[in-house]
Write a protein that holds these residues in place. Sequence first.
Motif, PDB file in Angstrom:
ATOM      1  N   ASP A   1      -4.939   7.535   2.210  1.00 21.66           N
ATOM      2  CA  ASP A   1      -6.707   6.665   2.409  1.00 21.66           C
ATOM      3  C   ASP A   1      -7.571   7.439   1.847  1.00 21.66           C
ATOM      4  OD1 ASP A   1      -4.881   5.072   3.716  1.00 21.66           O
ATOM      5  OD2 ASP A   1      -5.330   5.411   6.052  1.00 21.66           O
ATOM      6  N   LEU A   2      -7.487   8.738   1.660  1.00 23.03           N
ATOM      7  CA  LEU A   2      -8.875  10.395   1.874  1.00 23.03           C
ATOM      8  C   LEU A   2      -8.952   9.226   0.185  1.00 23.03           C
ATOM      9  CD1 LEU A   2     -10.962  11.181   2.671  1.00 23.03           C
ATOM     10  CD2 LEU A   2      -9.135  13.715   2.126  1.00 23.03           C
ATOM     11  N   ALA A   3      -7.714   9.672  -0.517  1.00 22.58           N
ATOM     12  CA  ALA A   3      -7.969   9.466  -2.101  1.00 22.58           C
ATOM     13  C   ALA A   3      -8.876   7.981  -2.445  1.00 22.58           C
ATOM     14  CB  ALA A   3      -5.940   9.903  -2.795  1.00 22.58           C
ATOM     15  N   ASP A   4      -8.140   7.274  -1.882  1.00 20.24           N
ATOM     16  CA  ASP A   4      -8.398   5.688  -1.803  1.00 20.24           C
ATOM     17  C   ASP A   4     -10.496   5.770  -1.647  1.00 20.24           C
ATOM     18  OD1 ASP A   4      -6.454   3.591  -2.340  1.00 20.24           O
ATOM     19  OD2 ASP A   4      -5.503   4.052  -0.740  1.00 20.24           O
ATOM     20  N   LYS A   5     -10.281   6.351  -0.560  1.00 21.81           N
ATOM     21  CA  LYS A   5     -11.883   6.100  -0.376  1.00 21.81           C
ATOM     22  C   LYS A   5     -12.668   6.826  -1.167  1.00 21.81           C
ATOM     23  CE  LYS A   5     -13.031   4.368   2.592  1.00 21.81           C
ATOM     24  NZ  LYS A   5     -13.617   2.655   2.339  1.00 21.81           N
ATOM     25  N   MET A   6     -12.258   8.175  -2.135  1.00 21.81           N
ATOM     26  CA  MET A   6     -12.432   8.286  -2.958  1.00 21.81           C
ATOM     27  C   MET A   6     -13.268   8.019  -3.837  1.00 21.81           C
ATOM     28  SD  MET A   6     -14.348  11.097  -0.983  1.00 21.81           S
ATOM     29  CE  MET A   6     -14.095  12.140  -0.091  1.00 21.81           C
ATOM     30  N   TYR A   7     -11.977   7.676  -4.899  1.00 22.57           N
ATOM     31  CA  TYR A   7     -12.083   6.852  -5.251  1.00 22.57           C
ATOM     32  C   TYR A   7     -12.780   5.440  -5.804  1.00 22.57           C
ATOM     33  CZ  TYR A   7     -10.462   3.157  -9.754  1.00 22.57           C
ATOM     34  OH  TYR A   7     -10.225   2.474 -10.287  1.00 22.57           O
ATOM     35  N   GLU A   8     -13.223   4.422  -4.273  1.00 22.03           N
ATOM     36  CA  GLU A   8     -13.582   3.766  -3.986  1.00 22.03           C
ATOM     37  C   GLU A   8     -15.503   4.218  -4.046  1.00 22.03           C
ATOM     38  OE1 GLU A   8     -12.977   2.276  -0.103  1.00 22.03           O
ATOM     39  OE2 GLU A   8     -10.476   1.753  -0.984  1.00 22.03           O
ATOM     40  N   LYS A   9     -15.499   5.886  -3.753  1.00 26.27           N
ATOM     41  CA  LYS A   9     -17.216   6.237  -4.045  1.00 26.27           C
ATOM     42  C   LYS A   9     -17.557   6.527  -5.640  1.00 26.27           C
ATOM     43  CE  LYS A   9     -17.442   8.070   0.758  1.00 26.27           C
ATOM     44  NZ  LYS A   9     -18.743   7.612   0.883  1.00 26.27           N
ATOM     45  N   GLY A  10     -16.508   5.971  -6.178  1.00 31.10           N
ATOM     46  CA  GLY A  10     -16.640   6.203  -8.097  1.00 31.10           C
ATOM     47  C   GLY A  10     -16.261   8.162  -7.839  1.00 31.10           C
ATOM     48  N   ASN A  11     -15.007   8.444  -8.198  1.00 27.68           N
ATOM     49  CA  ASN A  11     -14.846   9.696  -8.131  1.00 27.68           C
ATOM     50  C   ASN A  11     -13.412   9.671  -9.041  1.00 27.68           C
ATOM     51  OD1 ASN A  11     -16.352  11.262  -6.546  1.00 27.68           O
ATOM     52  ND2 ASN A  11     -15.324  10.940  -4.843  1.00 27.68           N
ATOM     53  N   GLU A  12     -13.285  10.532  -9.915  1.00 26.75           N
ATOM     54  CA  GLU A  12     -11.665  10.668 -10.587  1.00 26.75           C
ATOM     55  C   GLU A  12     -10.827  11.025  -9.644  1.00 26.75           C
ATOM     56  OE1 GLU A  12      -9.103  11.621 -14.586  1.00 26.75           O
ATOM     57  OE2 GLU A  12     -12.348  11.968 -14.634  1.00 26.75           O
ATOM     58  N   VAL A  13      -9.673  10.978  -9.437  1.00 23.25           N
ATOM     59  CA  VAL A  13      -9.122  11.090  -8.189  1.00 23.25           C
ATOM     60  C   VAL A  13      -7.129  10.586  -8.393  1.00 23.25           C
ATOM     61  CG1 VAL A  13      -7.910  10.972  -5.404  1.00 23.25           C
ATOM     62  CG2 VAL A  13      -9.962  10.336  -6.726  1.00 23.25           C
ATOM     63  N   LYS A  14      -6.771  11.796  -8.835  1.00 22.54           N
ATOM     64  CA  LYS A  14      -5.416  12.286  -8.724  1.00 22.54           C
ATOM     65  C   LYS A  14      -4.497  12.765  -7.683  1.00 22.54           C
ATOM     66  CE  LYS A  14      -5.862  12.963 -13.561  1.00 22.54           C
ATOM     67  NZ  LYS A  14      -4.800  11.729 -14.113  1.00 22.54           N
ATOM     68  N   ILE A  15      -3.274  12.673  -7.386  1.00 23.66           N
ATOM     69  CA  ILE A  15      -2.342  13.443  -6.186  1.00 23.66           C
ATOM     70  C   ILE A  15      -1.501  13.340  -6.507  1.00 23.66           C
ATOM     71  CG2 ILE A  15      -1.599  13.621  -4.205  1.00 23.66           C
ATOM     72  CD1 ILE A  15      -2.816  10.397  -3.658  1.00 23.66           C
ATOM     73  N   ALA A  16      -0.989  15.343  -6.745  1.00 24.11           N
ATOM     74  CA  ALA A  16      -0.266  16.097  -6.867  1.00 24.11           C
ATOM     75  C   ALA A  16       1.413  16.225  -5.645  1.00 24.11           C
ATOM     76  CB  ALA A  16       0.094  17.112  -8.122  1.00 24.11           C
ATOM     77  N   TYR A  17       2.384  15.652  -5.793  1.00 26.77           N
ATOM     78  CA  TYR A  17       3.112  16.199  -4.984  1.00 26.77           C
ATOM     79  C   TYR A  17       4.414  17.390  -5.096  1.00 26.77           C
ATOM     80  CZ  TYR A  17       5.919  12.587  -6.770  1.00 26.77           C
ATOM     81  OH  TYR A  17       6.450  11.741  -6.921  1.00 26.77           O
ATOM     82  N   LEU A  18       4.422  18.000  -4.248  1.00 22.82           N
ATOM     83  CA  LEU A  18       5.528  18.636  -4.623  1.00 22.82           C
ATOM     84  C   LEU A  18       7.125  18.485  -4.784  1.00 22.82           C
ATOM     85  CD1 LEU A  18       3.948  22.421  -2.144  1.00 22.82           C
ATOM     86  CD2 LEU A  18       3.456  20.880  -4.455  1.00 22.82           C
ATOM     87  N   THR A  19       7.509  17.609  -3.643  1.00 19.53           N
ATOM     88  CA  THR A  19       8.488  16.886  -4.149  1.00 19.53           C
ATOM     89  C   THR A  19       9.141  15.538  -2.995  1.00 19.53           C
ATOM     90  OG1 THR A  19      11.446  18.417  -3.158  1.00 19.53           O
ATOM     91  CG2 THR A  19       9.508  18.449  -1.555  1.00 19.53           C
ATOM     92  N   GLY A  20      10.463  15.188  -3.178  1.00 22.66           N
ATOM     93  CA  GLY A  20      10.565  14.075  -2.556  1.00 22.66           C
ATOM     94  C   GLY A  20      10.021  13.070  -3.421  1.00 22.66           C
ATOM     95  N   GLU A  21      10.851  11.534  -2.425  1.00 19.45           N
ATOM     96  CA  GLU A  21       9.969  10.514  -3.373  1.00 19.45           C
ATOM     97  C   GLU A  21       9.087   9.486  -2.689  1.00 19.45           C
ATOM     98  OE1 GLU A  21      13.229   6.774  -1.485  1.00 19.45           O
ATOM     99  OE2 GLU A  21      13.810   8.386   0.496  1.00 19.45           O
ATOM    100  N   VAL A  22       8.186   9.034  -2.869  1.00 21.30           N
ATOM    101  CA  VAL A  22       7.370   8.254  -2.535  1.00 21.30           C
ATOM    102  C   VAL A  22       7.261   7.165  -1.627  1.00 21.30           C
ATOM    103  CG1 VAL A  22       5.396   7.825  -3.534  1.00 21.30           C
ATOM    104  CG2 VAL A  22       5.643   9.130  -5.233  1.00 21.30           C
ATOM    105  N   LEU A  23       6.653   6.950  -0.516  1.00 24.04           N
ATOM    106  CA  LEU A  23       7.424   5.912   0.299  1.00 24.04           C
ATOM    107  C   LEU A  23       6.041   5.971   1.065  1.00 24.04           C
ATOM    108  CD1 LEU A  23       9.969   7.529   2.347  1.00 24.04           C
ATOM    109  CD2 LEU A  23      10.138   5.870   0.820  1.00 24.04           C
ATOM    110  N   THR A  24       4.708   6.734   0.702  1.00 18.66           N
ATOM    111  CA  THR A  24       3.797   6.234   0.945  1.00 18.66           C
ATOM    112  C   THR A  24       2.869   6.524  -0.555  1.00 18.66           C
ATOM    113  OG1 THR A  24       3.257   7.557   2.956  1.00 18.66           O
ATOM    114  CG2 THR A  24       1.951   7.015   2.400  1.00 18.66           C
ATOM    115  N   HIS A  25       1.533   5.497  -0.649  1.00 17.34           N
ATOM    116  CA  HIS A  25       0.816   5.485  -1.269  1.00 17.34           C
ATOM    117  C   HIS A  25      -0.388   4.984  -1.270  1.00 17.34           C
ATOM    118  CE1 HIS A  25       1.931   1.563  -2.226  1.00 17.34           C
ATOM    119  NE2 HIS A  25       3.436   1.865  -2.339  1.00 17.34           N
ATOM    120  N   PRO A  26      -1.017   5.686  -2.159  1.00 13.61           N
ATOM    121  CA  PRO A  26      -2.745   5.076  -2.657  1.00 13.61           C
ATOM    122  C   PRO A  26      -2.533   3.714  -2.667  1.00 13.61           C
ATOM    123  CG  PRO A  26      -2.469   6.286  -4.411  1.00 13.61           C
ATOM    124  CD  PRO A  26      -1.524   6.687  -3.881  1.00 13.61           C
TER     125      PRO A  26
END
Length: 363
Positions: free
Chosen positions: A21-46
């Motif tokens: 949610d924070l990544a989405d909000k920062m993107y909406e504010k005009g920032n460039e955003v990436k998410i790095a995750y260490l392990t596991g499958e993606v069950l929650t995503h922006p």
Amino acid sequence: MKILYVITGLAQGGAERVVCDLADKMYEKGNEVKIAYLTGEVLTHPLHEEIELIKVNLNNLSSLIPAYMNLVKIVKNYRPDVIHSHMVHANLLTRLVRLAVPTGKLISTAHSNNEGGRARMLLYRITHSLADATTNVSKEATLAFVDKGAVPENGMRTVYNGIDLGKFKRSINTRLELNKELNVSEDFKIILAVGRFNEAKDYPGLLKAVHILKKETSLSFKLAIAGDGELRFLLERIINELGLEKEVILLGRRNDISELMSAADLFVLASKYEGFGLVVAEAMACECLVVATDCGGVAEVLNSPYFLVPPCDSIALADKIEYALSLDKNIKKDIIRKNLEHVWNNFSLISIADKWIGIYNEK
């Protein structure tokens, strides 16, 4: 601004939802955003597909060095202005990246008053100076880290988790659908619990409370639990042993949590420990009455001692559930109104995102 969020995983949990949610909000504010995750499958995503998700591949101890080098490479290639890490493994690994490659501002966020034993707390303390700022999600959790020696005095600040109040709000006409799904009549009281089936959530304690409630009340009720996890078979066994097959249903993973919260008569959190208690605030935003254990920052979120009980006390929890379900309609309505005001005033994602922007821009 280029922002890299680093999190231990993107499973279905509160911290994961907060980061997306924070990544989405920062993107909406005009920032460039990436998410790095260490392990596991993606069950929650922006929501925004433009936000790249990068797997670091920390799968076991033997993969630690390759995963570290992967994260170093990600940082070196992306050159973010801000790295904001979340949860213990990501916090520690991201701090160590600074030893190998120059980074922009580095912020480490813990999400609980209990992120591990003495070894992890010692590692937090040893690497503390590698982060520009260290935060936690409640005042109680922040004090716990100081008490455990994980951070020096005044070395950690509190920033509450933010809720997207556009997603978590009361939905109408959901009760009839839930009654039909649970195969119950209108006079049944529906109790809802949400969260991963792990030790922290203490679902065995909640089931014991339901067993007590079944014996002591004449109310017709159903407990619906949304979630999944490593303790599922244990919970199924306890349900059978306590004879709760008619009173309890395991819903599995759900994507309609706000609708479930809107339809339920009562939301219950039975956790042994929490950092913030995000689901409590989400339930309050959906105008659902809440009973919860007094652990971590839950008291700060709920802001009502009358609906708190001690952790691991099934008798007290059963009594409080019965009390909440028996409240006068007008009294319940007034409590829900005050809860909603508290959420809007303190946990709106818009205002919390602005606080993070201020921290990101600090010199």
